[in-house]
Design a protein around this motif. Structure first.
Motif, PDB file in Angstrom:
ATOM      1  N   HIS A 191       0.826  -1.205   0.000  1.00  0.00           N
ATOM      2  CA  HIS A 191       0.000   0.000   0.000  1.00  0.00           C
ATOM      3  C   HIS A 191       0.865   1.261   0.000  1.00  0.00           C
ATOM      4  CE1 HIS A 191      -3.617  -2.278   0.128  1.00  0.00           C
ATOM      5  NE2 HIS A 191      -3.226  -2.927   1.198  1.00  0.00           N
ATOM      6  N   ALA A 192       1.990   1.221   0.697  1.00  0.00           N
ATOM      7  CA  ALA A 192       2.930   2.352   0.678  1.00  0.00           C
ATOM      8  C   ALA A 192       3.457   2.575  -0.731  1.00  0.00           C
ATOM      9  CB  ALA A 192       4.076   2.095   1.652  1.00  0.00           C
ATOM     10  N   ALA A 193       3.821   1.495  -1.408  1.00  0.00           N
ATOM     11  CA  ALA A 193       4.363   1.615  -2.764  1.00  0.00           C
ATOM     12  C   ALA A 193       3.311   2.188  -3.720  1.00  0.00           C
ATOM     13  CB  ALA A 193       4.860   0.256  -3.256  1.00  0.00           C
ATOM     14  N   PHE A 194       2.066   1.704  -3.608  1.00  0.00           N
ATOM     15  CA  PHE A 194       0.985   2.214  -4.468  1.00  0.00           C
ATOM     16  C   PHE A 194       0.725   3.702  -4.206  1.00  0.00           C
ATOM     17  CE2 PHE A 194      -0.669  -2.198  -5.307  1.00  0.00           C
ATOM     18  CZ  PHE A 194      -0.767  -2.075  -6.684  1.00  0.00           C
ATOM     19  N   GLU A 195       0.545   4.043  -2.934  1.00  0.00           N
ATOM     20  CA  GLU A 195       0.196   5.432  -2.598  1.00  0.00           C
ATOM     21  C   GLU A 195       1.312   6.385  -2.998  1.00  0.00           C
ATOM     22  OE1 GLU A 195      -1.200   6.445   1.240  1.00  0.00           O
ATOM     23  OE2 GLU A 195      -2.808   4.968   1.230  1.00  0.00           O
ATOM     24  N   ALA A 196       2.559   5.993  -2.737  1.00  0.00           N
ATOM     25  CA  ALA A 196       3.685   6.874  -3.052  1.00  0.00           C
ATOM     26  C   ALA A 196       3.794   7.090  -4.562  1.00  0.00           C
ATOM     27  CB  ALA A 196       4.982   6.294  -2.493  1.00  0.00           C
ATOM     28  N   ALA A 197       3.556   6.054  -5.347  1.00  0.00           N
ATOM     29  CA  ALA A 197       3.644   6.195  -6.807  1.00  0.00           C
ATOM     30  C   ALA A 197       2.561   7.152  -7.316  1.00  0.00           C
ATOM     31  CB  ALA A 197       3.514   4.830  -7.480  1.00  0.00           C
ATOM     32  N   GLU A 198       1.351   7.026  -6.748  1.00  0.00           N
ATOM     33  CA  GLU A 198       0.256   7.900  -7.163  1.00  0.00           C
ATOM     34  C   GLU A 198       0.542   9.353  -6.744  1.00  0.00           C
ATOM     35  OE1 GLU A 198      -3.396   5.984  -6.156  1.00  0.00           O
ATOM     36  OE2 GLU A 198      -4.533   7.156  -7.612  1.00  0.00           O
ATOM     37  N   PHE A 199       1.066   9.511  -5.543  1.00  0.00           N
ATOM     38  CA  PHE A 199       1.470  10.824  -5.044  1.00  0.00           C
ATOM     39  C   PHE A 199       2.530  11.455  -5.956  1.00  0.00           C
ATOM     40  CE2 PHE A 199       4.766  13.069  -2.630  1.00  0.00           C
ATOM     41  CZ  PHE A 199       4.043  14.042  -1.957  1.00  0.00           C
ATOM     42  N   LEU A 200       3.558  10.684  -6.303  1.00  0.00           N
ATOM     43  CA  LEU A 200       4.630  11.200  -7.170  1.00  0.00           C
ATOM     44  C   LEU A 200       4.062  11.677  -8.503  1.00  0.00           C
ATOM     45  CD1 LEU A 200       7.445   8.563  -6.494  1.00  0.00           C
ATOM     46  CD2 LEU A 200       7.545  11.012  -5.943  1.00  0.00           C
ATOM     47  N   MET A 201       3.152  10.893  -9.093  1.00  0.00           N
ATOM     48  CA  MET A 201       2.567  11.294 -10.372  1.00  0.00           C
ATOM     49  C   MET A 201       1.711  12.547 -10.236  1.00  0.00           C
ATOM     50  SD  MET A 201       3.691   9.790 -12.920  1.00  0.00           S
ATOM     51  CE  MET A 201       2.553  10.680 -13.987  1.00  0.00           C
ATOM     52  N   ASP A 202       0.903  12.614  -9.164  1.00  0.00           N
ATOM     53  CA  ASP A 202       0.046  13.785  -8.971  1.00  0.00           C
ATOM     54  C   ASP A 202       0.892  15.050  -8.812  1.00  0.00           C
ATOM     55  OD1 ASP A 202      -2.213  12.261  -9.159  1.00  0.00           O
ATOM     56  OD2 ASP A 202      -2.664  12.225  -7.016  1.00  0.00           O
ATOM     57  N   TYR A 203       1.976  14.959  -8.046  1.00  0.00           N
ATOM     58  CA  TYR A 203       2.839  16.117  -7.852  1.00  0.00           C
ATOM     59  C   TYR A 203       3.601  16.466  -9.121  1.00  0.00           C
ATOM     60  CZ  TYR A 203       2.095  17.717  -3.179  1.00  0.00           C
ATOM     61  OH  TYR A 203       1.529  18.307  -2.081  1.00  0.00           O
ATOM     62  N   LEU A 204       4.112  15.430  -9.778  1.00  0.00           N
ATOM     63  CA  LEU A 204       4.870  15.650 -11.015  1.00  0.00           C
ATOM     64  C   LEU A 204       4.023  16.431 -12.028  1.00  0.00           C
ATOM     65  CD1 LEU A 204       7.022  12.856 -12.591  1.00  0.00           C
ATOM     66  CD2 LEU A 204       5.705  14.397 -14.014  1.00  0.00           C
ATOM     67  N   ASP A 225      16.897  40.376  -5.318  1.00  0.00           N
ATOM     68  CA  ASP A 225      18.153  39.623  -5.281  1.00  0.00           C
ATOM     69  C   ASP A 225      18.171  38.444  -6.259  1.00  0.00           C
ATOM     70  OD1 ASP A 225      19.249  41.206  -3.242  1.00  0.00           O
ATOM     71  OD2 ASP A 225      18.069  40.105  -1.750  1.00  0.00           O
ATOM     72  N   ALA A 226      17.186  38.382  -7.130  1.00  0.00           N
ATOM     73  CA  ALA A 226      17.070  37.223  -8.027  1.00  0.00           C
ATOM     74  C   ALA A 226      18.157  37.223  -9.087  1.00  0.00           C
ATOM     75  CB  ALA A 226      15.694  37.218  -8.687  1.00  0.00           C
ATOM     76  N   ARG A 227      18.638  36.000  -9.425  1.00  0.00           N
ATOM     77  CA  ARG A 227      19.561  35.863 -10.547  1.00  0.00           C
ATOM     78  C   ARG A 227      18.806  35.472 -11.810  1.00  0.00           C
ATOM     79  NH1 ARG A 227      21.908  31.353  -8.542  1.00  0.00           N
ATOM     80  NH2 ARG A 227      20.478  31.672  -6.813  1.00  0.00           N
ATOM     81  N   GLU A 228      17.679  34.740 -11.609  1.00  0.00           N
ATOM     82  CA  GLU A 228      16.988  34.123 -12.732  1.00  0.00           C
ATOM     83  C   GLU A 228      15.483  34.132 -12.490  1.00  0.00           C
ATOM     84  OE1 GLU A 228      19.022  30.501 -14.149  1.00  0.00           O
ATOM     85  OE2 GLU A 228      17.101  29.487 -14.009  1.00  0.00           O
ATOM     86  N   VAL A 229      14.733  34.697 -13.427  1.00  0.00           N
ATOM     87  CA  VAL A 229      13.273  34.688 -13.332  1.00  0.00           C
ATOM     88  C   VAL A 229      12.734  34.004 -14.580  1.00  0.00           C
ATOM     89  CG1 VAL A 229      11.168  36.073 -13.167  1.00  0.00           C
ATOM     90  CG2 VAL A 229      13.271  36.853 -12.027  1.00  0.00           C
ATOM     91  N   ALA A 230      11.839  32.993 -14.379  1.00  0.00           N
ATOM     92  CA  ALA A 230      11.293  32.260 -15.520  1.00  0.00           C
ATOM     93  C   ALA A 230       9.786  32.430 -15.589  1.00  0.00           C
ATOM     94  CB  ALA A 230      11.652  30.780 -15.404  1.00  0.00           C
ATOM     95  N   PHE A 231       9.276  32.656 -16.810  1.00  0.00           N
ATOM     96  CA  PHE A 231       7.829  32.747 -17.042  1.00  0.00           C
ATOM     97  C   PHE A 231       7.396  31.592 -17.938  1.00  0.00           C
ATOM     98  CE2 PHE A 231       9.018  37.209 -16.203  1.00  0.00           C
ATOM     99  CZ  PHE A 231       8.119  37.504 -15.187  1.00  0.00           C
ATOM    100  N   PHE A 232       6.260  30.967 -17.581  1.00  0.00           N
ATOM    101  CA  PHE A 232       5.792  29.812 -18.363  1.00  0.00           C
ATOM    102  C   PHE A 232       4.318  29.536 -18.101  1.00  0.00           C
ATOM    103  CE2 PHE A 232       8.465  28.453 -14.689  1.00  0.00           C
ATOM    104  CZ  PHE A 232       7.488  27.924 -13.865  1.00  0.00           C
ATOM    105  N   PRO A 233       3.654  28.755 -18.969  1.00  0.00           N
ATOM    106  CA  PRO A 233       2.268  28.357 -18.724  1.00  0.00           C
ATOM    107  C   PRO A 233       2.218  27.320 -17.608  1.00  0.00           C
ATOM    108  CG  PRO A 233       2.935  27.935 -21.022  1.00  0.00           C
ATOM    109  CD  PRO A 233       4.174  28.212 -20.245  1.00  0.00           C
ATOM    110  N   PRO A 234       1.019  27.046 -17.064  1.00  0.00           N
ATOM    111  CA  PRO A 234       0.876  25.937 -16.112  1.00  0.00           C
ATOM    112  C   PRO A 234       1.494  24.671 -16.699  1.00  0.00           C
ATOM    113  CG  PRO A 234      -1.169  27.167 -16.231  1.00  0.00           C
ATOM    114  CD  PRO A 234      -0.266  27.748 -17.277  1.00  0.00           C
ATOM    115  N   VAL A 235       2.178  23.881 -15.868  1.00  0.00           N
ATOM    116  CA  VAL A 235       2.938  22.732 -16.370  1.00  0.00           C
ATOM    117  C   VAL A 235       1.999  21.611 -16.833  1.00  0.00           C
ATOM    118  CG1 VAL A 235       4.851  23.332 -14.857  1.00  0.00           C
ATOM    119  CG2 VAL A 235       3.196  21.587 -14.122  1.00  0.00           C
ATOM    120  N   THR A 236       2.478  20.829 -17.800  1.00  0.00           N
ATOM    121  CA  THR A 236       1.648  19.755 -18.376  1.00  0.00           C
ATOM    122  C   THR A 236       2.461  18.482 -18.628  1.00  0.00           C
ATOM    123  OG1 THR A 236       2.039  20.673 -20.578  1.00  0.00           O
ATOM    124  CG2 THR A 236       0.016  21.327 -19.475  1.00  0.00           C
ATOM    125  N   GLY A 237       3.418  18.200 -17.734  1.00  0.00           N
ATOM    126  CA  GLY A 237       4.240  16.997 -17.931  1.00  0.00           C
ATOM    127  C   GLY A 237       3.542  15.733 -17.477  1.00  0.00           C
ATOM    128  N   GLY A 238       4.303  14.661 -17.456  1.00  0.00           N
ATOM    129  CA  GLY A 238       3.820  13.388 -16.905  1.00  0.00           C
ATOM    130  C   GLY A 238       3.071  12.526 -17.870  1.00  0.00           C
TER     131      GLY A 238
END
Lengths: 152, 85, 152, 85
Positions: free
Chosen positions: C103-116, D72-85
């Motif tokens: 269950h830890a492995a499942f939840e963590a994988a889903e969490f990682l994808m949601d955050y990613l 004090d920023a060295r780098e500022v980035a502008f972009f759309p909401p991310v769509t990876g994964g």
């Protein structure tokens, strides 16, 4: 749908390829792999032997798969379960779910594992490094895990 | 009527054989009847079914309860709670 | 912990082996693979091009991994994300989590994808078979998915 | 002070370059100030920041809000909401 009982190891990449080759309608694939742990409550493990009920096993796994396909929009799913004597670190079981939606793939894979652990007729015997052997007891927590799917 | 009885895991080890064919007496109608009958057949069955709450049963490869009728069964299997995965 | 941005494809079996070789303390491995779908709302896809923010990407993915390891008892986890131009059916992203508890492995994988999906600086551009190209809009549902982790 | 400004996805396409180094006027203290200032620098910026609720920002590779200070920023980035994964 695919269910397989095997004495030899599986390769996850190859098993996924079998389900998804030449397809571009999927989007999300989740796999669960169960492996033999080297430590037990009673001491270090030498090997794990898996026995099953030929005929009933395939029937139960197919029923579980069908139920998952009824509950979630899965494009594919597969279960591979090994039997025989396995060493610490070796693969025991593989579940693969494929869907257009990642949450469906995650939930279905978890559901398949929870059902497999409480319904599929497999039994594990642990042989410790000191030579003693004992059948693994069913875990209360697996019964709890399955209960949540019965209320949804 | 002869029924094929199959045993798995420690149930098999306690009974000392993986399966057998048994001619059921007429009064054996349910799984619970069968367990009582087997217990009367020898020490190995008494040992295996000593705590029959720990033994699970499948009739014709389907999980059932002790109250299930077995008069038309071809195959009855006794085993501990499953531990695969 | 391992994070990798790559232009070439990954092999899931090899990636798992990198994390788990010669180990027998794991028990449960979950993978999520995201693949390019051939159909879009606007028509059939020719290719998908992924752009990212080098430096920030690795930083965000490492932060997400660290957070997952804080929340769940993970023995290992890994993220591989491809960039560049990909064809329908090709792999985009791989997340692997390993734990003693499934269950830890499942939840963590889903969490990682949601955050990613809501934090890591990647952007997808779809090129359709008719030649038109458009950046993919962020999905409301991904913001909803991440919200559940913030209440636990 | 010169700051490196980076653009991604359609923000980059609308502005017409992936990055540039900009000398910030003294009155530009926050992300929101920077967006206002850029909008005064040309049509491409007005176009890119027309709906600034659709633009996300990172300062030194960390997601921030429009109210964040960038002195004090060295780098500022502008972009759309991310769509990876």
């Amino acid at each position: 749908m695919a269910v397989r009982i095997d004495t030899v190891d599986f390769n996850i990449a190859n098993e996924i390829k079998k389900l998804t080759a030449n397809r571009s309608d999927i989007g999300a694939i989740v796999t669960f792999t169960g492996t033999v742990r080297g430590a037990t409550k009673s001491g270090p493990l030498a090997s794990m032997t898996l026995e099953h009920y030929p005929g009933m096993t395939e029937r139960e796994l197919s029923t579980i798969e069908l139920e998952a396909k009824k509950r979630w929009p899965l494009t594919e799913c597969a279960i591979v379960h090994r039997v025989g004597t396995l060493l610490p670190g070796e693969n025991i079981v593989l579940v693969i779910t494929a869907s257009t939606h990642r949450h469906a793939a995650f939930e279905a894979a978890e559901f398949l594992m929870d059902y497999l652990k409480t319904r599929a007729p497999f039994w594990k015997k642990e042989t410790l490094r000191d030579g003693t052997a004992a059948w693994v007891d069913a875990r209360e927590v697996d019964e709890t895990a399955i209960a949540r799917w019965q209320t949804t | 009527m002869a029924v094929r009885i199959i045993y798995f895991a420690w149930v098999r080890e306690k009974i000392g054989r993986p399966e057998e064919s048994i001619e059921l007496p007429a009064h054996v109608r349910t799984v619970a009847d069968l367990i009582s009958y087997l217990k009367s057949c020898g020490a190995e069955y008494q040992n295996a079914f000593q705590r029959d709450d720990l033994v699970r049963v499948a009739v014709d490869q389907i999980h059932v309860k002790p109250t299930t009728e077995i008069v038309d069964a071809r195959e009855v299997a006794f085993f501990p709670p499953v531990t695969g995965g």
